[in-house]
Design a protein around this motif. Structure first.
Motif, PDB file in Angstrom:
ATOM      1  N   SER A  52      -7.193  -1.811  -3.137  1.00 24.26           N
ATOM      2  CA  SER A  52      -5.903  -1.352  -3.674  1.00 24.26           C
ATOM      3  C   SER A  52      -4.766  -2.330  -3.395  1.00 24.26           C
ATOM      4  CB  SER A  52      -5.541   0.015  -3.083  1.00 24.26           C
ATOM      5  OG  SER A  52      -5.442  -0.060  -1.664  1.00 24.26           O
ATOM      6  N   GLY A  53      -5.040  -3.367  -2.611  1.00 28.81           N
ATOM      7  CA  GLY A  53      -3.985  -4.311  -2.253  1.00 28.81           C
ATOM      8  C   GLY A  53      -3.390  -5.035  -3.438  1.00 28.81           C
ATOM      9  N   VAL A 104     -10.917   2.652   3.695  1.00 29.26           N
ATOM     10  CA  VAL A 104     -10.504   1.822   2.567  1.00 29.26           C
ATOM     11  C   VAL A 104      -9.625   2.577   1.570  1.00 29.26           C
ATOM     12  CG1 VAL A 104     -12.570   2.330   1.198  1.00 29.26           C
ATOM     13  CG2 VAL A 104     -11.331   0.191   0.834  1.00 29.26           C
ATOM     14  N   ALA A 105      -9.806   3.887   1.432  1.00 24.83           N
ATOM     15  CA  ALA A 105      -9.000   4.643   0.460  1.00 24.83           C
ATOM     16  C   ALA A 105      -7.533   4.663   0.839  1.00 24.83           C
ATOM     17  CB  ALA A 105      -9.522   6.070   0.331  1.00 24.83           C
ATOM     18  N   ASP A 106      -7.235   4.530   2.117  1.00 25.20           N
ATOM     19  CA  ASP A 106      -5.852   4.538   2.583  1.00 25.20           C
ATOM     20  C   ASP A 106      -5.207   3.165   2.393  1.00 25.20           C
ATOM     21  OD1 ASP A 106      -6.371   7.090   3.431  1.00 25.20           O
ATOM     22  OD2 ASP A 106      -6.544   6.576   5.554  1.00 25.20           O
ATOM     23  N   ASN A 107      -3.890   3.174   2.326  1.00 24.01           N
ATOM     24  CA  ASN A 107      -3.153   1.919   2.411  1.00 24.01           C
ATOM     25  C   ASN A 107      -1.757   2.229   2.936  1.00 24.01           C
ATOM     26  OD1 ASN A 107      -2.680  -0.887   2.224  1.00 24.01           O
ATOM     27  ND2 ASN A 107      -3.881  -0.995   0.340  1.00 24.01           N
ATOM     28  N   GLY A 208     -13.440  -5.849  -0.746  1.00 23.26           N
ATOM     29  CA  GLY A 208     -12.421  -4.887  -1.163  1.00 23.26           C
ATOM     30  C   GLY A 208     -12.723  -3.465  -0.750  1.00 23.26           C
ATOM     31  N   THR A 209     -14.010  -3.173  -0.475  1.00 27.74           N
ATOM     32  CA  THR A 209     -14.401  -1.810  -0.153  1.00 27.74           C
ATOM     33  C   THR A 209     -14.981  -1.655   1.249  1.00 27.74           C
ATOM     34  OG1 THR A 209     -16.681  -2.020  -0.975  1.00 27.74           O
ATOM     35  CG2 THR A 209     -14.974  -1.459  -2.588  1.00 27.74           C
ATOM     36  N   ASN A 210     -15.295  -2.751   1.920  1.00 26.18           N
ATOM     37  CA  ASN A 210     -16.026  -2.655   3.187  1.00 26.18           C
ATOM     38  C   ASN A 210     -15.171  -2.875   4.428  1.00 26.18           C
ATOM     39  OD1 ASN A 210     -15.598  -5.373   2.814  1.00 26.18           O
ATOM     40  ND2 ASN A 210     -17.768  -5.970   2.891  1.00 26.18           N
TER      41      ASN A 210
END
Length: 452
Positions: A52-53, A104-107, A208-210
């Motif tokens: 999501s970055g 990873v879902a958080d930012n 991106g996901t790990n």
């Protein structure tokens, strides 16, 4: 705090709570406030490796440019690097897009002032007021006055800075690094290699996901196995944005933030590098840390959990060292925020200077057993004011009077109550927490185990 900013910036599930629309507003309003009336704020923007970055960075940068600001994009970069670069590049502000050790879902979006420190409450409140304002009356320049984006290759500057903190180098040390598929995946190996260490790297292929998945500072088990496998002297595990670090000794035993602070504090004190002999810790630090520091003639200041509060107390008291059991350690001699790379380098410098193993150094810290349980709740404030729970907490504290302690606190980033008991008998501690947990469950929750 207000509706948006928590103890560590604005956090949420990316594209659900932390939307690109909100990121745009934060960039727009933040650049306007932090320009301090001069217009054209220069803002350093960095991020971690989350998928999501890209989305949030694009929206944030658009917001900065929409008020005539200039976005200095430094790409994937540790949070402490963004803080340091903000000062070094003479920018008006810095912004990092990261949720640190979270899934990873958080930012998150976190601002730094021109001095590299986190924003004071007053500025966060002003930004928040503008973001939530119904009518946007901020400037909208046109033509050549529209803001611009500048890509800055800044990794080399930060790497050089971190290496400069270790004049003795690290030659002769064999080091395993777990970079958590996160923001330090490139800079961390380069730092330790330049300092002369033999380096083995784990979890340095972000997709991106790990990020943080089964690795990093909240999950050091694989690092411990690798240290033993490679017969390394030490292992260092960073979190997703590399503002914290946990160490592992040659036998695979975890050396947490409390032990790292004890080692650094005693060494720095002998070198005359602790102004006033002061160290700042949190209420979660093991009582053994208090014992070893005060026994060495140091003054210990205690705060609530959160690096924001540690830093505030450091600035108030003039302390140069402070931190948390989680490995978030602030060394104001070298940076304005917690810096996992610098902390790791300084820890290994003590090993070199003393000619000692990490296990030998960590033995200075006597520990009382400490048991932690995290329990989710729908309403943290209601739970913390529940009469029955308060009565049971009081009874538990009375049971451990003069032998240990009980701490119940709401998480600053998640819908959890964190229960901690510390004392000489671990079985007794677990029984105490089981009673407290049952009281919380009565409020409609179920136990989970998770990191802060």
């Amino acid at each position: 705090m207000g509706k948006l900013f928590g103890t560590d910036g604005v956090r949420g599930i990316a594209n659900e709570e932390l939307t690109p629309e909100l990121a745009f507003r934060l960039g727009r309003c933040g650049a306007a406030v932090l320009a301090e009336g001069r217009g054209g704020a220069r803002v350093v923007v960095g991020r971690d490796t989350r998928v999501s970055g890209d989305m949030l960075e694009a929206a944030l940068v658009a917001g900065i440019c929409s008020v005539g600001g200039r976005a200095l994009k430094v790409g994937i970069m540790p949070t402490p690097a963004v803080a340091w670069l903000t000062r070094t590049l003479g920018a008006d502000a810095g912004v990092v897009i990261s949720a640190s050790h979270n899934p990873v879902a958080d930012n998150g979006i976190k601002f730094f002032s021109s001095t590299g420190f986190k924003l004071p409450d007053s500025l966060e409140e002003e930004i928040e007021r503008l973001v939530l304002k119904e009518r946007d009356d901020l400037p909208r320049p046109t033509g050549t006055a529209v803001g611009r984006v500048e890509v800055v290759e800044a990794a080399e500057q930060y790497i050089t800075h971190v290496c400069s903190t270790a004049p003795q180098g690290l030659r002769g040390l064999k080091v395993v690094l777990d970079v958590a598929h996160g923001a330090a995946y490139e800079v961390a190996p380069e730092v330790f290699q330049r300092l002369g260490a033999e380096v083995f790297v784990l979890n340095n292929a972000p997709d991106g996901t790990n990020i943080n998945v089964g690795c990093g500072s909240t999950c050091p088990q694989a690092l411990a196995e690798a240290v033993r496998e490679f017969r390394a002297h030490v292992g260092l595990a960073f979190d997703g944005d590399a503002d914290r670090v946990i160490a592992v000794d040659a036998e695979g035993q975890v050396v947490d933030g409390d032990a790292i602070m004890a080692i650094l504090a005693l060494h720095f004190h002998q070198q005359g590098r602790l102004p006033g002999g002061r160290v700042v810790v949190t209420v979660m630090s093991n009582y053994g840390l208090h014992q070893v520091l005060t026994g060495a003639g140091l003054v210990v200041h205690q705060t609530q959990v959160g690096d924001r509060y540690v830093l505030e107390e450091m600035l108030r008291t003039g302390a140069a060292l402070g931190g948390e059991q989680s490995g978030h350690i602030i060394l104001l001699e070298h940076n304005t925020t917690g810096d996992g790379l610098i902390t790791g380098v300084q820890l290994l410098q003590v090993m070199v200077a003393r000619g000692a193993t990490l296990r030998e150094l960590a033995e200075v810290l006597p520990r009382l057993p400490q048991v932690l349980v995290n329990v989710p709740v729908e309403d943290k404030e209601r739970a913390m004011n529940d009469p029955q729970l308060l009565a049971e907490i009081a009874a538990a504290r009375e049971q451990l009077a003069n032998r240990g302690r009980v701490l119940v606190r709401p998480s600053g980033t998640e819908p959890l109550l964190r229960l901690m008991a510390e004392g000489p008998d671990e079985e007794e501690l677990r029984a105490i927490l089981e009673r407290l947990e049952q009281s919380v469950r009565r409020l409609g929750s179920k136990e989970v185990m998770t990191g802060d």
